[in-house]
Every structure is written in C-alpha cells, then in structure tokens.
Enzyme design. Sequence first.
Site, PDB file in Angstrom:
ATOM      1  N   GLU A  94       1.087  -1.458  -0.200  1.00  0.00           N
ATOM      2  CA  GLU A  94      -0.369  -0.202   0.177  1.00  0.00           C
ATOM      3  C   GLU A  94       0.805   1.556  -0.059  1.00  0.00           C
ATOM      4  O   GLU A  94       2.343   1.206   0.872  1.00  0.00           O
ATOM      5  CB  GLU A  94      -0.855  -0.263   1.272  1.00  0.00           C
ATOM      6  CG  GLU A  94      -2.345  -0.690   1.166  1.00  0.00           C
ATOM      7  CD  GLU A  94      -3.133  -1.647   2.124  1.00  0.00           C
ATOM      8  OE1 GLU A  94      -4.051  -1.699   2.372  1.00  0.00           O
ATOM      9  OE2 GLU A  94      -2.331  -1.020   3.129  1.00  0.00           O
ATOM     10  N   CYS A 107       3.496   8.356   1.030  1.00  0.00           N
ATOM     11  CA  CYS A 107       4.172   7.551   1.992  1.00  0.00           C
ATOM     12  C   CYS A 107       3.862   5.960   1.966  1.00  0.00           C
ATOM     13  O   CYS A 107       3.115   5.622   0.812  1.00  0.00           O
ATOM     14  CB  CYS A 107       2.692   7.402   3.499  1.00  0.00           C
ATOM     15  SG  CYS A 107       3.865   5.660   4.129  1.00  0.00           S
ATOM     16  N   CYS A 114       6.554  -7.617   6.959  1.00  0.00           N
ATOM     17  CA  CYS A 114       7.582  -6.199   7.578  1.00  0.00           C
ATOM     18  C   CYS A 114       7.689  -8.083   8.455  1.00  0.00           C
ATOM     19  O   CYS A 114       7.171  -8.667   9.337  1.00  0.00           O
ATOM     20  CB  CYS A 114       6.834  -5.864   8.596  1.00  0.00           C
ATOM     21  SG  CYS A 114       8.303  -4.886   9.125  1.00  0.00           S
ATOM     22  N   CYS A 118       6.232  -4.952  15.939  1.00  0.00           N
ATOM     23  CA  CYS A 118       5.953  -4.227  16.767  1.00  0.00           C
ATOM     24  C   CYS A 118       4.945  -4.224  17.491  1.00  0.00           C
ATOM     25  O   CYS A 118       3.939  -4.960  16.384  1.00  0.00           O
ATOM     26  CB  CYS A 118       5.766  -2.662  15.641  1.00  0.00           C
ATOM     27  SG  CYS A 118       7.359  -2.066  15.773  1.00  0.00           S
ATOM     28  N   CYS A 121       1.338  -2.584  15.977  1.00  0.00           N
ATOM     29  CA  CYS A 121       1.419  -1.673  14.204  1.00  0.00           C
ATOM     30  C   CYS A 121       0.906  -2.899  13.638  1.00  0.00           C
ATOM     31  O   CYS A 121       0.682  -4.660  13.446  1.00  0.00           O
ATOM     32  CB  CYS A 121       2.684  -1.438  13.898  1.00  0.00           C
ATOM     33  SG  CYS A 121       2.858  -1.829  11.795  1.00  0.00           S
ATOM     34  N   GLY A 165       6.813  -1.764   5.315  1.00  0.00           N
ATOM     35  CA  GLY A 165       8.060  -2.817   5.779  1.00  0.00           C
ATOM     36  C   GLY A 165       9.171  -1.883   6.865  1.00  0.00           C
ATOM     37  O   GLY A 165       9.175  -0.938   7.123  1.00  0.00           O
ATOM     38  N   SER A 197      11.946   6.536   7.457  1.00  0.00           N
ATOM     39  CA  SER A 197      11.660   6.092   9.418  1.00  0.00           C
ATOM     40  C   SER A 197      12.201   5.279   9.170  1.00  0.00           C
ATOM     41  O   SER A 197      12.079   3.419   8.937  1.00  0.00           O
ATOM     42  CB  SER A 197      10.042   6.150   8.608  1.00  0.00           C
ATOM     43  OG  SER A 197       9.426   6.267  10.015  1.00  0.00           O
ATOM     44  N   LEU A 221      10.707   5.919  18.208  1.00  0.00           N
ATOM     45  CA  LEU A 221      11.220   5.480  19.899  1.00  0.00           C
ATOM     46  C   LEU A 221       9.911   4.666  20.674  1.00  0.00           C
ATOM     47  O   LEU A 221      10.009   3.716  21.093  1.00  0.00           O
ATOM     48  CB  LEU A 221      11.635   6.826  20.506  1.00  0.00           C
ATOM     49  CG  LEU A 221      12.374   6.870  21.176  1.00  0.00           C
ATOM     50  CD1 LEU A 221      13.851   5.613  20.818  1.00  0.00           C
ATOM     51  CD2 LEU A 221      12.774   7.878  21.576  1.00  0.00           C
ATOM     52  N   HIS A 222       8.908   5.737  20.432  1.00  0.00           N
ATOM     53  CA  HIS A 222       8.015   5.217  21.399  1.00  0.00           C
ATOM     54  C   HIS A 222       7.879   5.479  22.987  1.00  0.00           C
ATOM     55  O   HIS A 222       6.722   4.930  23.963  1.00  0.00           O
ATOM     56  CB  HIS A 222       7.268   4.085  20.280  1.00  0.00           C
ATOM     57  CG  HIS A 222       6.342   4.104  19.297  1.00  0.00           C
ATOM     58  ND1 HIS A 222       6.398   5.152  18.736  1.00  0.00           N
ATOM     59  CD2 HIS A 222       6.344   3.223  18.524  1.00  0.00           C
ATOM     60  CE1 HIS A 222       6.233   5.218  17.715  1.00  0.00           C
ATOM     61  NE2 HIS A 222       5.938   4.071  17.377  1.00  0.00           N
ATOM     62  N   CYS A 339      -1.625   5.758   9.945  1.00  0.00           N
ATOM     63  CA  CYS A 339       0.179   5.461  10.135  1.00  0.00           C
ATOM     64  C   CYS A 339       0.404   3.771  10.936  1.00  0.00           C
ATOM     65  O   CYS A 339      -0.681   3.837  11.966  1.00  0.00           O
ATOM     66  CB  CYS A 339       0.661   5.930  10.807  1.00  0.00           C
ATOM     67  SG  CYS A 339       1.892   7.170  10.421  1.00  0.00           S
TER      68      CYS A 339
END
Length: 349
Positions: A94, A107, A114, A118, A121, A165, A197, A221-222, A339
Amino acid sequence: MSTTKKDIRKLSQAEIEDYFKEIGEKSFRAKQVYEWLWKKNAHQFDDMTNISKALREQLGESFQIQPVEVDLLQKSNDGTIKNAVKLHDGNVVESVLIPTDSRTTACVSSQVGCSLDCTFCATAQLKRMRNLTAAEIVDQVVIIDEESKRYFNRPLSNIVFMGMGEPLLNYNEVISAIKKITLPEGLGMAPRRITVSTSGIPKMIEKLADEDLRVNLAVSLHSAREEVRNVIMPFSVKFPLTDLMDSLQYWYQQTGLRITFEYIVWGGVNDKKEDIDALVKFCRKIPSKVNIIEYNSIDDGIYKQASEEAVNNYIKALESNNIVVNVRRSRGKDIDAACGQLANKTGND
Ligand code: SAH
C-alpha cells in the site's frame, strides 16, 4: 510472456552500456534508455521514441519491464488517498497520498509485509514476503505524483518511507530508489524532502549516515525506557537504547541533520512521569525533535490512545527543555490508511 527475461530496471546505467557495447550499439544509447526508464518512467520499450524501432524490438527480446499497477484506489473524506499496489508477482503493498494545504506527501512501502514485531502495528501481523525492488519503490512515487497532479493540481512535494516494511532492512534497494528519485537523470527531487523512517537498527543507521544522501531520518522511538520499549517493540531487545543513541550521534556527526523521534502515547503504557523524563533525557543527548503521533487503533484490544492530559504533559516537559514537539493528527483513518494501519484491508473483506 517469458519470465526468464531480466527486468531492465535491475540494471545500472553502466550495465546497460555494457549490453549496448555487446550488441555493437553506441554507448550513449544507454543514457537515453536510462532516462526513459527513470526520468520519463517508460513502462514499454515502444515509448522510447528516440530509439529506433529495430533497437526497441531487440531490447524487448532481451529484457522486460515489470511496472506495478494500482489495484484499488480508496479516498478518505479528509482527502487522503490509499493505493493498493499490485506487484508483478501478485503481491500487494500500500502507498498513501497525504494532502495538506501546503504539501502533498507520499507514504511509500519498502517491503511486502514486515519482519519486525511491533505489537501496535497492523503491518507487523503480515509475514514479510519479500523486499521491494528500487523500481517498485520509484513506481509508487511516480503514481502518487500523478495522483497529486490529477486530484490536487500540484506535484508531489514530500516522500516518507513510512508505509509497509522496515526500509533499513531492505537497504540496498531503498538506497538505489532514493538515488533514482533524487538524481537529475532520475526524478530530480530534493533529498531534504525525503524522510526515511526506521524502527531503529543502529548498524544500518550508521551505514545510512555514510551515504551522503542528505535525506532526513525519523526513528520510531515510542519509549526511551528500555524495559518498556522491549515489550512494545520486542525485536529491540537486540538493540539497546545506548547503541541506538550511539548510532544517532554518529548520524548527526556525519550529516549535521537533526533527528525526528516518532512517539505514540498510550494510556497505561508510557504516559507516566518517568516515561516523560526518560524521553526528555534521551532527546537532550542529540539534536532532535519529537512528533507525537495519534494512535490508530488496530483492534488489538490492548493499546489505547492516552488522555489529552498525558499528551499535554509530554508537550510541556519537552518544550520547557527547548525540544521541538509537534502533534500529528492522523489522516485517512476511515480507509485504514493511517500510520500502522496498512495491512491490505480493503473494507470489502
Ligand atoms: N518500519 C518503519 C516505517 C513504518 S511505520 C518504522 O518503524 O519507522 C511508520 C510509523 O507508524 C512508525 O513511526 C510506526 O511506529 C508508526 N505506527 C505503527 N503502528 C501505528 C499505529 N497503530 N498507530 C499510529 N502509528 C503507528
């Protein structure tokens, strides 16, 4: 159609030159063909009008071009457009066009699925099937540029590698795509308008710092607390925050470019004073700014966007330490284009 023919877009200009030498053609033809492929985005040899018909036919016998195609285009009521992009082997990724008053951002995806894990996600739930080629990445950019002109009367202005990814785990093709996007014999876009990113892979950040590409770096980072980050992004157990910081300092030393930290604040996960203090401390070690991104639910039943108060506490603490902070409203949520929501859902399944 033969699938054994090599995709000519996997060749460098020098390799195309070698091919022309081999068949007894003038080597300047390589430059012409290269420009057709990367500046004018030709998807058929017959489009190459300054090349003789005989030579176009010969090229077609030796090579193929495998462009991507838009399988489905969805429009959000905020103007965001999501493309389901089909690759020649049937895989789908996408890419998203995000318009604002002043810019249009593409984007783009760098991998099918991926390999990272995470926990917040949607893409992480898809198996990593394969890396995209540079051509497949550039094609996404070209498609979004065309859409930007068609729907918003202006060319694409920015590119972020924030689709599906981990760009730094498809390093060579991502670098090759960036070169094709920025070089004058390619699309000629300014590198400062491109942001890579990454979830934060220290060795690869250092490698990128050595490239002299002049692109921006964003790090997801989060949390600046090891024990929290290791839970929400389990792969990061292998990459302690000290190693990440070392790589970022190397990045800054090599490029002089400030780093952007992407940060989601979740209720009960990273909304306490110690979380805020840890982020401030981390940011003070490196020229950086923080983008607080709104959490887009992926129906996991675990994570929830933190209260406004918690987000405000972050903003206050960062600002009082002179760290620039922006709050990013999410876009395209109604079509799962925001996102972390890219997971090849179409709303029809
Ligand atoms: N692998 C790269 C690029 C893809 S993710 C990276 O990790 O940076 C792009 C951004 O979306 C990252 O900052 C990521 O942390 C964030 N993201 C992932 N899931 C999200 C979600 N559910 N809501 C909001 N942002 C999310």
